[in-house]
Scaffold this motif. Structure first.
Motif, short mmCIF file in Angstrom:
data_model
loop_
_atom_site.label_atom_id
_atom_site.label_comp_id
_atom_site.label_asym_id
_atom_site.label_seq_id
_atom_site.Cartn_x
_atom_site.Cartn_y
_atom_site.Cartn_z
N GLY A 195 0.83 -1.19 0.00
CA GLY A 195 0.00 0.00 0.00
C GLY A 195 0.86 1.24 0.00
N ILE A 196 0.27 2.38 0.30
CA ILE A 196 1.01 3.64 0.40
C ILE A 196 1.51 3.79 1.83
CG2 ILE A 196 0.89 6.13 0.16
CD1 ILE A 196 -1.38 5.72 -1.85
N VAL A 197 2.81 3.88 1.99
CA VAL A 197 3.42 3.95 3.32
C VAL A 197 4.07 5.32 3.53
CG1 VAL A 197 5.11 2.95 4.90
CG2 VAL A 197 3.82 1.46 3.35
N THR A 198 3.77 5.95 4.64
CA THR A 198 4.43 7.20 5.03
C THR A 198 5.02 7.02 6.43
OG1 THR A 198 2.37 8.10 5.96
CG2 THR A 198 2.87 8.61 3.65
N ARG A 199 6.02 7.83 6.73
CA ARG A 199 6.67 7.74 8.04
C ARG A 199 6.95 9.13 8.56
NH1 ARG A 199 12.45 4.83 9.12
NH2 ARG A 199 13.17 6.82 8.29
N ARG A 200 6.81 9.29 9.86
CA ARG A 200 7.14 10.57 10.49
C ARG A 200 7.68 10.33 11.89
NH1 ARG A 200 3.61 12.16 14.39
NH2 ARG A 200 1.57 11.14 14.48
N SER A 201 8.46 11.27 12.38
CA SER A 201 9.01 11.20 13.72
C SER A 201 8.72 12.50 14.45
CB SER A 201 10.52 10.95 13.69
OG SER A 201 10.83 9.67 13.17
N LYS A 202 8.53 12.40 15.75
CA LYS A 202 8.35 13.60 16.56
C LYS A 202 9.02 13.41 17.91
CE LYS A 202 3.82 12.44 18.58
NZ LYS A 202 2.42 12.91 18.75
N LYS A 203 9.42 14.52 18.48
CA LYS A 203 10.11 14.52 19.76
C LYS A 203 9.09 14.55 20.88
CE LYS A 203 13.98 16.90 22.01
NZ LYS A 203 14.94 18.04 21.88
N LEU A 204 9.22 13.61 21.83
CA LEU A 204 8.29 13.53 22.96
C LEU A 204 8.82 14.26 24.19
CD1 LEU A 204 7.17 9.78 22.67
CD2 LEU A 204 6.05 11.82 21.73
N ASN A 205 10.12 14.16 24.44
CA ASN A 205 10.76 14.92 25.51
C ASN A 205 12.23 15.10 25.15
OD1 ASN A 205 12.08 12.51 26.25
ND2 ASN A 205 10.51 11.99 27.75
N LYS A 206 13.08 15.40 26.11
CA LYS A 206 14.48 15.68 25.81
C LYS A 206 15.19 14.53 25.11
CE LYS A 206 15.33 18.93 29.60
NZ LYS A 206 16.11 19.17 30.85
N TRP A 207 14.85 13.30 25.51
CA TRP A 207 15.59 12.15 24.98
C TRP A 207 14.73 11.16 24.22
CZ3 TRP A 207 13.55 7.64 26.63
CH2 TRP A 207 12.84 7.66 27.82
N LYS A 208 13.40 11.25 24.36
CA LYS A 208 12.51 10.25 23.76
C LYS A 208 11.86 10.76 22.47
CE LYS A 208 9.72 7.80 26.40
NZ LYS A 208 8.53 7.42 27.24
N TRP A 209 11.88 9.88 21.46
CA TRP A 209 11.26 10.19 20.17
C TRP A 209 10.24 9.12 19.83
CZ3 TRP A 209 12.77 14.19 16.65
CH2 TRP A 209 13.78 15.03 17.15
N GLU A 210 9.27 9.49 19.01
CA GLU A 210 8.29 8.54 18.50
C GLU A 210 8.37 8.53 16.97
OE1 GLU A 210 3.73 7.81 19.51
OE2 GLU A 210 3.99 9.43 18.03
#
Length: 232
Positions: free
Chosen positions: A178-193
């Protein structure tokens, strides 16, 4: 007598303001960061120092240390301890007071604690031993979070994980094309999603069967989650 006391208090206030404006020896780092064994971790770091009154600084040497071992440095020709050779990168720009470090190939022994040291040859040097960072080495990753939305003739599935290495984020794979997209975001100083989203038009054969999301971490460890698509 009251006038003398007033002048004394004013003098102390001026000294305090001058010291505050020039800064102190402080480092802003996390106390503890969870990191997956075999993967990598980015230790965010900013530092301050008392600004010299008249000297113009143009040279900075930064060192991350574990006890007496030098783990990372901004000096490219520096010979690091064999235990950490080729496993660290000094990501920060010391001129902008950034002392961030990347540690790759996390081992059981990489618990720390680690601390930062700044050397300014034309000024002063300081070890931030009161601002140490420990790493909680995790043996296995947690399963990713998986959610699915079926809307008319479209399926939208989202798979996400939290991690501590934004420089080398996890990779995702799906059991359905299918169509796949990806993104990242910062949750706190050291943790990312990091989240992977799959969108596709379902066929009758897609329902009542598993849709799998597999996450591949730096170092080779995997985690998986699945759900069964229900007919609407």
């Amino acid at each position: 007598m009251e006038l003398k006391l007033w002048f004394s208090l004013l003098f102390l206030h001026v000294i305090h303001d001058a010291q505050s404006s020039r800064g102190l020896w402080t480092a802003d780092v996390p106390t503890k960061i969870p990191a997956l064994q075999g993967s990598c971790v980015v230790i965010p770091c900013t530092y301050t120092y008392p600004k010299p009154a008249s000297k113009l600084l143009n040279r900075w040497r930064g060192f991350w240390r574990k006890g007496n071992k030098i783990v990372a440095t901004n000096l490219p020709k520096w010979k690091l301890n064999e235990e950490y050779k080729k496993r660290t990168q000094f990501l920060g720009n010391l001129k902008t007071r950034n002392c961030t470090m990347l540690l790759d190939g996390i081992r059981k022994t990489d618990v720390g604690p680690f601390y930062f040291r700044i050397e300014m040859p034309q000024y002063k040097s300081f070890s931030y031993t009161k601002n140490m960072v420990s790493i909680e080495v995790l043996r296995d990753p947690q399963p990713p979070s998986l959610s699915v939305k079926v809307d008319d003739d479209k399926v939208t599935a989202s798979c996400s994980v939290s991690h501590s290495c934004p420089s080398i984020p996890p990779e995702f794979s799906w059991s359905r094309s299918g169509i796949v997209t990806r993104r990242s975001k910062k949750l706190n100083k050291w943790k990312w999603e990091t989240m992977s989203t799959l969108t596709f038009q379902p066929r009758p054969s897609d329902f009542n069967k598993h849709l799998n999301c597999t996450v591949l971490y730096r170092g080779g460890k995997q985690a998986k989650n699945s759900t069964i698509l229900q007919t609407w």
